[in-house]
Design an enzyme around this catalytic site. Sequence first.
Site, short mmCIF file in Angstrom:
data_model
loop_
_atom_site.label_atom_id
_atom_site.label_comp_id
_atom_site.label_asym_id
_atom_site.label_seq_id
_atom_site.Cartn_x
_atom_site.Cartn_y
_atom_site.Cartn_z
N ASP A 1 -2.53 4.64 -4.24
CA ASP A 1 -2.31 3.80 -4.20
C ASP A 1 -3.94 2.27 -4.15
OD1 ASP A 1 -0.21 4.17 -3.07
OD2 ASP A 1 0.63 2.70 -1.72
N GLU B 1 9.17 0.61 -2.74
CA GLU B 1 7.49 0.49 -2.49
C GLU B 1 7.25 -1.03 -3.41
OE1 GLU B 1 6.49 3.74 0.11
OE2 GLU B 1 6.86 4.80 -1.64
C1 FRU Z 1 2.65 4.14 -1.55
C2 FRU Z 1 2.59 4.24 0.24
C3 FRU Z 1 3.21 2.93 -0.10
C4 FRU Z 1 2.69 2.40 1.23
C5 FRU Z 1 0.92 4.01 1.31
C6 FRU Z 1 0.67 4.83 2.71
O1 FRU Z 1 2.42 5.48 -2.65
O2 FRU Z 1 3.52 4.91 0.92
O3 FRU Z 1 4.02 1.35 0.13
O4 FRU Z 1 1.36 1.50 1.71
O5 FRU Z 1 1.55 4.86 -0.41
O6 FRU Z 1 0.00 5.79 2.24
#
Ligand code: FRU
Length: 424
Positions: free
Chosen positions: A53, A294
Amino acid sequence: MKTTTEKFGAAPHQPSLWTRADALKVRADDPTTTQPLVSADFPVLNNDVFIWDTMPLRDLDGNVTSVDGWSVIFTLTADRHPNDPQYLDEDGNYDILRDWNDRHGRAKMYYWFSRTGKNWEFGGRVMAEGVSPTAREWAGTPILLNDRGEVDLYYTAVTPGATIVKVRGRVVTTEHGVSMVGFEKVKPLFEADGKMYQTEAQNAFWGFRDPWPFRDPKDGKLYMLFEGNVAGERGSHKVGEAEIGDVPPGYEDVGNSRFQTACVGIAVARDADGDDWEMLPPLLTAVGVNDQTERPHFVFQDGKYYLFTISHTFTYADGVTGPDGVYGFVADSLFGPYVPLNGSGLVLGNPSSQPFQTYSHYVMPNGLVTSFIDSVPTDETGTQIRVGGTEAPTVGMKIKGLQTFVVAEYDYGYIPPMLDVTLK
Ligand code: FRU
């Protein structure tokens, strides 16, 4: 106690629904909503770490911001373990896929900087070990607050629990690079309440994370989006007429779709600094459609609210499906009603020949979409893959009314600033 309505003057809103009928319109591989193929010979940002992310430094209005000519991104990051016996297979070879799949449990917030909006230089960890109260530092948003370089990093402190938190620090620049100072005191903001947003006690697979604070361009107040699930015991949700929508004959059966209960949450700040928050009912729910919405975020354009959120194939409910990618909804006012972009909600999905090529798309107000490379097939059958853990090529997109169109592709991890702040 004053109610939200008395304090903020807004009528309590009804969440908008992403319905099963909407999702039936999803068409994978439509070229206008499909990310161009990512080649398996992609460059890797850094061979010591996986990154996923990506969170560009921005202001409260959503503009991606550089400081003294330096672009800055934050990334979820985890060490790679090519020599750790734990990640060797029977033949003694590095099992990179297992290492990659385990990354969430050791995710930490790192930062990177660049003069060109790409070819990111390694900055390091934002918080020293021991500062964050839980094992995992999950996604959120770094906000540049002012020309003194103060930054509020909102993120999710996970395991145990899941708490939306913030930590304040400062970005400092020199001719040679960027550093982050401070980020020493983490302030818990809120957790799921079990009344609007599902708790861990109600569902061990609950989601509550990914804060995205913003200033509403119309009322000027400070709000925050986040990912949630609709409150209630797992299995107790109803997928009724409203959630099903207007489906053709033969599509009324909802199977076990009551287990998929994603929503986009919203909270409003009670103070100007964003230290005191009140959760409001979700903006959007996907009960009976999908279990994860997300990293929700906005683009404010043409007086409209473009709400984007990422989701997966594996989190879709029985009887509906779509690619991993970013989905979008649009409304004329903050509290909706929201309608799915492109009819279905799909904005930018992976091609079906490379279903895991990218994820965690972030749509910027200039129409550029950044994401990370997950895995790309290296043979015809798709059984051999190359794991990414690095920045994907940026995609250019046009947002027009109720539709979006892929129009361009740029370099890997290209995240140009929209404005530059000279620090005092
Ligand atoms: C998206 C996600 C987010 C979370 C993170 C965990 O890729 O699932 O929602 O904060 O990655 O690694």
